[in-house]
Design an enzyme around this catalytic site. Structure first.
Site, PDB file in Angstrom:
ATOM      1  N   LYS A  23      -4.582 -10.170  -5.613  1.00 56.59           N
ATOM      2  CA  LYS A  23      -5.800 -10.369  -4.818  1.00 56.59           C
ATOM      3  C   LYS A  23      -6.935  -9.476  -5.329  1.00 56.59           C
ATOM      4  O   LYS A  23      -6.682  -8.349  -5.755  1.00 56.59           O
ATOM      5  CB  LYS A  23      -5.471  -9.991  -3.364  1.00 56.59           C
ATOM      6  CG  LYS A  23      -6.563 -10.261  -2.381  1.00 56.59           C
ATOM      7  CD  LYS A  23      -6.255  -9.654  -1.026  1.00 56.59           C
ATOM      8  CE  LYS A  23      -6.517  -8.166  -1.009  1.00 56.59           C
ATOM      9  NZ  LYS A  23      -6.662  -7.599   0.342  1.00 56.59           N
ATOM     10  N   LYS A  49     -10.938  -4.391  -2.629  1.00 56.11           N
ATOM     11  CA  LYS A  49     -12.005  -3.396  -2.817  1.00 56.11           C
ATOM     12  C   LYS A  49     -11.465  -2.027  -3.188  1.00 56.11           C
ATOM     13  O   LYS A  49     -12.195  -1.213  -3.716  1.00 56.11           O
ATOM     14  CB  LYS A  49     -12.903  -3.333  -1.577  1.00 56.11           C
ATOM     15  CG  LYS A  49     -12.239  -2.844  -0.317  1.00 56.11           C
ATOM     16  CD  LYS A  49     -13.280  -2.651   0.755  1.00 56.11           C
ATOM     17  CE  LYS A  49     -13.174  -3.672   1.872  1.00 56.11           C
ATOM     18  NZ  LYS A  49     -11.914  -3.623   2.626  1.00 56.11           N
ATOM     19  N   LYS A  74       0.827  -1.221   0.000  1.00 56.04           N
ATOM     20  CA  LYS A  74       0.000   0.000   0.000  1.00 56.04           C
ATOM     21  C   LYS A  74       0.856   1.263   0.000  1.00 56.04           C
ATOM     22  O   LYS A  74       0.494   2.263  -0.616  1.00 56.04           O
ATOM     23  CB  LYS A  74      -0.973  -0.013   1.188  1.00 56.04           C
ATOM     24  CG  LYS A  74      -2.088  -1.037   1.006  1.00 56.04           C
ATOM     25  CD  LYS A  74      -3.238  -0.813   1.958  1.00 56.04           C
ATOM     26  CE  LYS A  74      -4.352  -1.807   1.646  1.00 56.04           C
ATOM     27  NZ  LYS A  74      -5.497  -1.686   2.538  1.00 56.04           N
TER      28      LYS A  74
HETATM   29  N1  AQP Z   1      -9.612 -11.361  -2.190  1.00 51.02           N
HETATM   30  C1  AQP Z   1      -9.899 -11.845  -1.000  1.00 51.02           C
HETATM   31  N2  AQP Z   1     -10.038 -13.179  -0.814  1.00 51.02           N
HETATM   32  C2  AQP Z   1     -10.341 -13.693   0.409  1.00 51.02           C
HETATM   33  N3  AQP Z   1     -10.540 -12.925   1.503  1.00 51.02           N
HETATM   34  C3  AQP Z   1     -10.422 -11.590   1.352  1.00 51.02           C
HETATM   35  N4  AQP Z   1     -10.555 -10.575   2.213  1.00 51.02           N
HETATM   36  C4  AQP Z   1     -10.334  -9.409   1.580  1.00 51.02           C
HETATM   37  N5  AQP Z   1     -10.059  -9.630   0.282  1.00 51.02           N
HETATM   38  C5  AQP Z   1     -10.096 -10.983   0.118  1.00 51.02           C
HETATM   39  C6  AQP Z   1     -10.894 -10.737   3.621  1.00 51.02           C
HETATM   40  O1  AQP Z   1     -11.989  -9.881   3.924  1.00 51.02           O
HETATM   41  C7  AQP Z   1     -11.873  -9.426   5.270  1.00 51.02           C
HETATM   42  C8  AQP Z   1     -12.012  -7.944   5.329  1.00 51.02           C
HETATM   43  O2  AQP Z   1     -10.986  -7.344   4.547  1.00 51.02           O
HETATM   44  P1  AQP Z   1     -10.464  -5.909   4.927  1.00 51.02           P
HETATM   45  O3  AQP Z   1     -11.572  -4.962   4.841  1.00 51.02           O
HETATM   46  O4  AQP Z   1      -9.760  -5.979   6.226  1.00 51.02           O
HETATM   47  O5  AQP Z   1      -9.449  -5.477   3.859  1.00 51.02           O
HETATM   48  P2  AQP Z   1      -8.304  -6.185   3.118  1.00 51.02           P
HETATM   49  O6  AQP Z   1      -7.911  -7.491   3.662  1.00 51.02           O
HETATM   50  O7  AQP Z   1      -7.202  -5.220   3.002  1.00 51.02           O
HETATM   51  O8  AQP Z   1      -9.010  -6.443   1.767  1.00 51.02           O
HETATM   52  P3  AQP Z   1      -9.455  -5.525   0.626  1.00 51.02           P
HETATM   53  O9  AQP Z   1     -10.891  -5.782   0.383  1.00 51.02           O
HETATM   54  O10 AQP Z   1      -8.502  -5.830  -0.457  1.00 51.02           O
HETATM   55  O11 AQP Z   1      -9.319  -4.018   1.030  1.00 51.02           O
HETATM   56  P4  AQP Z   1      -8.285  -2.982   0.486  1.00 51.02           P
HETATM   57  O12 AQP Z   1      -8.323  -3.038  -1.009  1.00 51.02           O
HETATM   58  O13 AQP Z   1      -8.783  -1.705   1.062  1.00 51.02           O
HETATM   59  O14 AQP Z   1      -6.958  -3.377   1.022  1.00 51.02           O
HETATM   60  C9  AQP Z   1     -10.512  -9.894   5.783  1.00 51.02           C
HETATM   61  O15 AQP Z   1     -10.701 -11.047   6.578  1.00 51.02           O
HETATM   62  C10 AQP Z   1      -9.768 -10.234   4.514  1.00 51.02           C
HETATM   63  O16 AQP Z   1      -8.804 -11.246   4.720  1.00 51.02           O
END
Ligand code: AQP
Length: 341
Positions: A197, A200, A112
């Protein structure tokens, strides 16, 4: 009863990755077998360049989607992180236990921070220290299990290390938590770039299925998924990541096993078609419930108010104990004997 805690950041619209990797399990399994808390971790959304109005909007939407995915406030606690001061209170103490080297090793920080720099933005200090806040989120509740997707496992490991170190230095205060991962779809990959991955906050939504995507949009995204140059349907995450990702998604949506599903298909086209329909069917009830909840915002607010109250009551004794253990005097509520003398 086992204590479970997990959280989700309002940094973008929730994705199929969030749902299959985390939310669905919280709703179908964890809330019924454990004393569980699920949190919209809105403070974490401030670690990268953000628009305050968007964070407010996404926090509401994320909470609504947690309920739409089946979390039942009668059996679990749903709340916003910023409504419970104990998270930030404990985070500072844990910053006095975690090390700079540990923070800089975190993969998400490296990724990030690189993204922020590539956009010409400075990197916020909170992006570096965010895993400590996440450790506080977990440890404040005496959490035993943290159900997350694979990408968050490293942060839960850090929470474990910090808990063990704190306990050794200052006396037993924290339960040492452990990660639990889903059996399939622990890491759902981007449909346009299956080595990345599905996230979002991805810049382009073409490879990301959002929970609120219309069925036709879901179909289009899945049918256009990048596949590999071969033609045989085999489950091989290293060599055929695109096809493996579709098999993982299909398996997670239908309750099957990706290896056995591979044997059922003889073309990429039919695999994509069935995967698209399976995703549409999995999202259908979530979207329907989301529409109902959007028509009743007062209900969602009440759930969050009651949830924060319960969460506060649950976290305060542990966080107060940590303050005492590390060497801080309790606030004086009445004249103490030493003051009288
Ligand atoms: N692609 C994924 N596959 C499986 N699990 C996922 N999680 C996120 N993306 C995937 C799981 O969702 C939960 C919440 O995620 P988060 O909001 O803590 O953010 P993150 O892990 O950083 O995932 P994002 O959605 O990709 O957010 P951004 O883009 O903002 O970094 C967690 O349990 C995560 O493992």
């Amino acid at each position: 009863m086992t204590r479970v805690f997990s959280g989700i950041q309002p940094t973008g619209h929730l994705t199929l990755g969030n749902y299959l990797g985390a939310m669905r399990r919280w709703a179908e399994v964890d809330q019924h077998r454990a004393d569980s808390l699920f949190c919209v971790v809105d403070l974490h959304a401030l670690t990268v360049d953000h628009d305050p109005a968007r964070v407010r909007r996404l926090s509401r939407q994320t909470a609504t989607l947690l309920l739409a995915s089946g979390l039942d406030p009668e059996v679990c606690t749903v709340f916003l992180q910023s409504h419970v001061d104990e998270h930030a209170r404990l985070s500072y103490l844990l910053e006095c236990v975690a090390t700079d080297g540990e923070m800089r090793r975190m993969i998400q920080y490296k990724e990030k921070a690189a993204k922020e720099r590539a956009r010409g933005r400075s990197v916020r200090l909170s992006l570096l220290t965010y895993p400590v806040l996440m450790a506080a989120d977990i440890l404040a509740y005496g959490t035993e299990e943290v159900p997350v997707g694979e990408d968050q496992a490293q942060h839960v490991e850090l929470a474990r290390d910090v808990a063990v170190r704190f306990n050794q230095r200052y006396g037993h205060t924290f339960v040492v938590p452990r990660t639990t991962l889903p059996q399939v779809a622990a890491r759902v990959m981007n449909l346009q770039d299956p080595r990345r991955k599905m996230g979002k906050s991805d810049d382009s939504g073409a490879g990301v299925v959002y929970l609120l995507d219309e069925p036709d949009v879901v179909r289009k995204k899945v049918l256009r998924a990048v596949t590999d140059s071969g033609r045989e349907v085999v489950y091989d995450r290293a060599e055929r990541p695109g096809i493996a990702n579709l098999l993982d998604i299909l398996a997670a949506c239908t309750g099957g096993n990706p290896e056995s599903l591979a044997a059922v298909y003889d073309s990429y086209g039919s695999l994509k078609k069935d995967t698209a329909e399976a995703v549409v069917e999995v999202l259908r009830p979530v979207q329907a419930r989301h529409r109902e909840l959007c028509a009743d915002p007062v209900y969602v607010e009440e759930v969050l108010r009651d949830g924060a109250e319960k969460a506060r009551a649950s976290a305060r004794p542990t966080v107060d104990a940590a303050y005492r253990a590390i060497g801080l005097l309790p606030p004086v509520t009445e004249p103490s004997l030493s003051a009288v003398r």
